[in-house]
Design an enzyme around this catalytic site. Sequence first.
Site, mmCIF file in Angstrom:
data_model
loop_
_atom_site.group_PDB
_atom_site.id
_atom_site.type_symbol
_atom_site.label_atom_id
_atom_site.label_comp_id
_atom_site.label_asym_id
_atom_site.label_seq_id
_atom_site.Cartn_x
_atom_site.Cartn_y
_atom_site.Cartn_z
ATOM 1 N N HIS A 266 27.114 -52.110 12.059
ATOM 2 C CA HIS A 266 27.589 -50.880 12.955
ATOM 3 C C HIS A 266 28.903 -50.266 12.520
ATOM 4 O O HIS A 266 28.963 -49.966 11.000
ATOM 5 C CB HIS A 266 27.820 -51.531 14.301
ATOM 6 C CG HIS A 266 27.863 -50.356 15.498
ATOM 7 N ND1 HIS A 266 27.808 -48.996 15.294
ATOM 8 C CD2 HIS A 266 28.259 -50.632 16.900
ATOM 9 C CE1 HIS A 266 27.951 -48.395 16.537
ATOM 10 N NE2 HIS A 266 27.975 -49.294 17.262
ATOM 11 N N HIS A 307 20.096 -45.851 8.379
ATOM 12 C CA HIS A 307 20.748 -45.847 9.866
ATOM 13 C C HIS A 307 19.143 -45.697 10.635
ATOM 14 O O HIS A 307 18.472 -45.476 10.169
ATOM 15 C CB HIS A 307 21.177 -44.569 10.141
ATOM 16 C CG HIS A 307 22.098 -44.298 11.431
ATOM 17 N ND1 HIS A 307 21.270 -43.815 12.427
ATOM 18 C CD2 HIS A 307 23.503 -44.371 11.288
ATOM 19 C CE1 HIS A 307 22.371 -43.841 13.368
ATOM 20 N NE2 HIS A 307 23.459 -44.117 12.826
ATOM 21 N N ASP A 365 29.780 -43.973 7.377
ATOM 22 C CA ASP A 365 30.707 -45.079 6.793
ATOM 23 C C ASP A 365 31.083 -44.608 5.543
ATOM 24 O O ASP A 365 31.457 -45.415 4.815
ATOM 25 C CB ASP A 365 30.376 -46.230 7.162
ATOM 26 C CG ASP A 365 30.304 -46.288 8.834
ATOM 27 O OD1 ASP A 365 31.440 -45.990 9.343
ATOM 28 O OD2 ASP A 365 29.501 -46.968 9.276
HETATM 29 N N1 CMC Z 1 20.313 -51.303 1.798
HETATM 30 C C1 CMC Z 1 19.094 -51.699 1.214
HETATM 31 N N2 CMC Z 1 17.933 -51.939 1.999
HETATM 32 C C2 CMC Z 1 18.078 -51.234 3.298
HETATM 33 C C3 CMC Z 1 19.460 -50.754 3.841
HETATM 34 C C4 CMC Z 1 20.524 -50.764 2.900
HETATM 35 N N3 CMC Z 1 21.563 -50.506 3.253
HETATM 36 N N4 CMC Z 1 19.134 -50.502 5.058
HETATM 37 C C5 CMC Z 1 17.955 -50.700 5.179
HETATM 38 N N5 CMC Z 1 17.211 -51.290 4.060
HETATM 39 C C6 CMC Z 1 15.889 -51.441 4.063
HETATM 40 C C7 CMC Z 1 15.692 -52.943 4.886
HETATM 41 O O1 CMC Z 1 15.504 -53.942 4.182
HETATM 42 C C8 CMC Z 1 14.094 -52.632 5.569
HETATM 43 O O2 CMC Z 1 13.361 -52.905 4.488
HETATM 44 P P1 CMC Z 1 11.632 -53.356 4.850
HETATM 45 O O3 CMC Z 1 10.939 -52.426 5.561
HETATM 46 O O4 CMC Z 1 11.198 -53.613 3.315
HETATM 47 O O5 CMC Z 1 11.895 -54.634 5.415
HETATM 48 C C9 CMC Z 1 14.013 -51.333 5.960
HETATM 49 O O6 CMC Z 1 15.191 -50.543 5.037
HETATM 50 C C10 CMC Z 1 14.403 -50.782 7.172
HETATM 51 O O7 CMC Z 1 15.496 -51.315 7.542
HETATM 52 P P2 CMC Z 1 16.101 -52.120 9.188
HETATM 53 O O8 CMC Z 1 17.090 -53.159 8.848
HETATM 54 O O9 CMC Z 1 14.661 -52.428 9.604
HETATM 55 O O10 CMC Z 1 16.620 -50.783 9.746
HETATM 56 P P3 CMC Z 1 17.409 -50.810 11.252
HETATM 57 O O11 CMC Z 1 17.018 -49.400 11.634
HETATM 58 O O12 CMC Z 1 17.373 -51.972 12.033
HETATM 59 O O13 CMC Z 1 19.014 -50.957 10.512
HETATM 60 C C11 CMC Z 1 21.216 -50.340 9.615
HETATM 61 C C12 CMC Z 1 19.834 -49.784 10.321
HETATM 62 C C13 CMC Z 1 21.971 -49.353 9.721
HETATM 63 C C14 CMC Z 1 21.577 -51.426 10.361
HETATM 64 C C15 CMC Z 1 20.431 -50.787 7.848
HETATM 65 O O14 CMC Z 1 20.190 -49.495 7.437
HETATM 66 C C16 CMC Z 1 21.854 -51.407 7.387
HETATM 67 O O15 CMC Z 1 22.189 -52.484 7.437
HETATM 68 N N6 CMC Z 1 22.575 -50.311 6.575
HETATM 69 C C17 CMC Z 1 23.702 -50.943 5.855
HETATM 70 C C18 CMC Z 1 25.064 -50.965 6.938
HETATM 71 C C19 CMC Z 1 25.493 -49.764 7.549
HETATM 72 O O16 CMC Z 1 26.040 -48.857 6.528
HETATM 73 N N7 CMC Z 1 25.725 -49.518 8.451
HETATM 74 C C20 CMC Z 1 26.489 -48.086 9.303
HETATM 75 C C21 CMC Z 1 25.548 -47.377 10.262
HETATM 76 S S1 CMC Z 1 26.046 -46.054 10.308
HETATM 77 C C22 CMC Z 1 27.522 -46.125 11.404
HETATM 78 C C23 CMC Z 1 26.965 -46.646 12.940
HETATM 79 O O17 CMC Z 1 26.323 -45.875 13.504
HETATM 80 O O18 CMC Z 1 27.833 -47.609 13.211
#
Ligand code: CMC
Length: 425
Positions: A266, A307, A365
Amino acid sequence: MSNKKFHLSEEGTDTSIELPVLSSTLGQDVIDIAKVPETGCFTFDPGFGATASCESAITFIDGGKGVLLHRGYPIEQLAAKSDFLETCYLLINGELPSASEKKAFEQTIKDHNNVESSVEQFMAGFSQGSHPMAMLCAVVAAISATYHDSTDVANADDRNLTIIRLLAKMPILAAMCHKHFSGQPYVAPNNDLSYSENFLNMMFGEPGKEPNISPVLAKAMDLIFLLHADHEQNASTSTVRLSGSSGANPFACIAAGIAALWGPAHGGANQAVLEMLEEIGDEKNIDEFILRAKDKEDSFRLMGFGHRVYKNFDPRAKVMKETCDEVLAELGLDNEPLLKIAKRLEQIALEDEYFVEKKLYPNVDFYSGIIMKAIGISPEMFTVIFATGRTVGWISHWNEMLSNPYRIGRPRQRYTGYTKRDYPA
Ligand code: CMC
């Protein structure tokens, strides 16, 4: 209420219930599942991927199109034409203020631009170098003790006073966390300065010295606050709503929101982005990190990408990117190596099949950390600044919930533990 209805029926039986559909003014309508327990089952949605937890009229996101509206106004227009305090007024009250309302609102914030002297004593309990997010979380919870007399959450006047107090005091507390973290003396708030100038002065000024704030940096700081102001039902906002639904002290609820924001998935991502760029260190290493991000065996993720809601460019990231260029030019840091790595990384990720297929675009971010570092803010403070901007969103959602009929939030579970068993004789 929409005319649409769904029916949920159990295969092989006559059991069937009608599920009404509630219409939304924008975006998906929602299926009202309140009757589902009549089937003998609950719904199951860990991570809330399919569940609207509340009704809200504050912020709308269309993640597929990359749209973010506050009270109907696009974030790009607010970023270009409004300022942070005006956007606060909009989020809280639902409408933009008139010129006189805006002036009065700014003055009211200034009237509360102070903290009790006991806050300094509280802060003194932390050793120098303590993480600013830990200090912020604790000090915001601590001032719930000071303001416990006027926090009748059923009283609209008390709620309004709480909102003003929080907006006025958060920058002071945030700057105190920075000063304590870096072992410097606190700088008192200054009512001759604008909200963002005052924050920068408390961050970088020295006691007794005339403020000297660059207008470009003050504008960038204001924009950073504005772009973080609200983002509908994210983890921290939902935490504030859930805590508030028990009638808890609002300052304690905001402390809970700060705790939820801290995680790297987050708000903590902005600090993690900068650490990642520093770890990459050189453009020649980018390919190796991209490979790691795609490797399922490796826990590494490209921070600042992806996201839950945006499956397109985060509109906040677009504005942030433009401001980033302006700030770096103002500071003569156009050739900043970290920015070069960031730009190259963004380009590769936007073209790479893995990121394109999974719709992993840069989020807010990704650029905010680079701007904040250029301004001279240490990475440990990045999430504190996110929290300072987001406070208005948290408290607007809290206020919206308490101004309408609501029930305590109480999710159910799918139990997978032991069935009943007897304690050994
Ligand atoms: N790098 C590599 N792979 C990724 C990333 C990433 N940053 N984000 C998602 N994926 C992949 C993930 O491994 C999954 O792959 P698969 O379908 O093969 O298992 C797929 O994309 C979907 O990911 P998810 O974890 O199911 O998606 P989510 O909606 O649960 O998570 C997230 C969203 C923001 C937590 C995630 O994209 C992430 O960890 N990003 C990096 C951290 C980040 O930048 N966070 C800030 C978010 S914006 C500010 C805020 O609102 O707080």
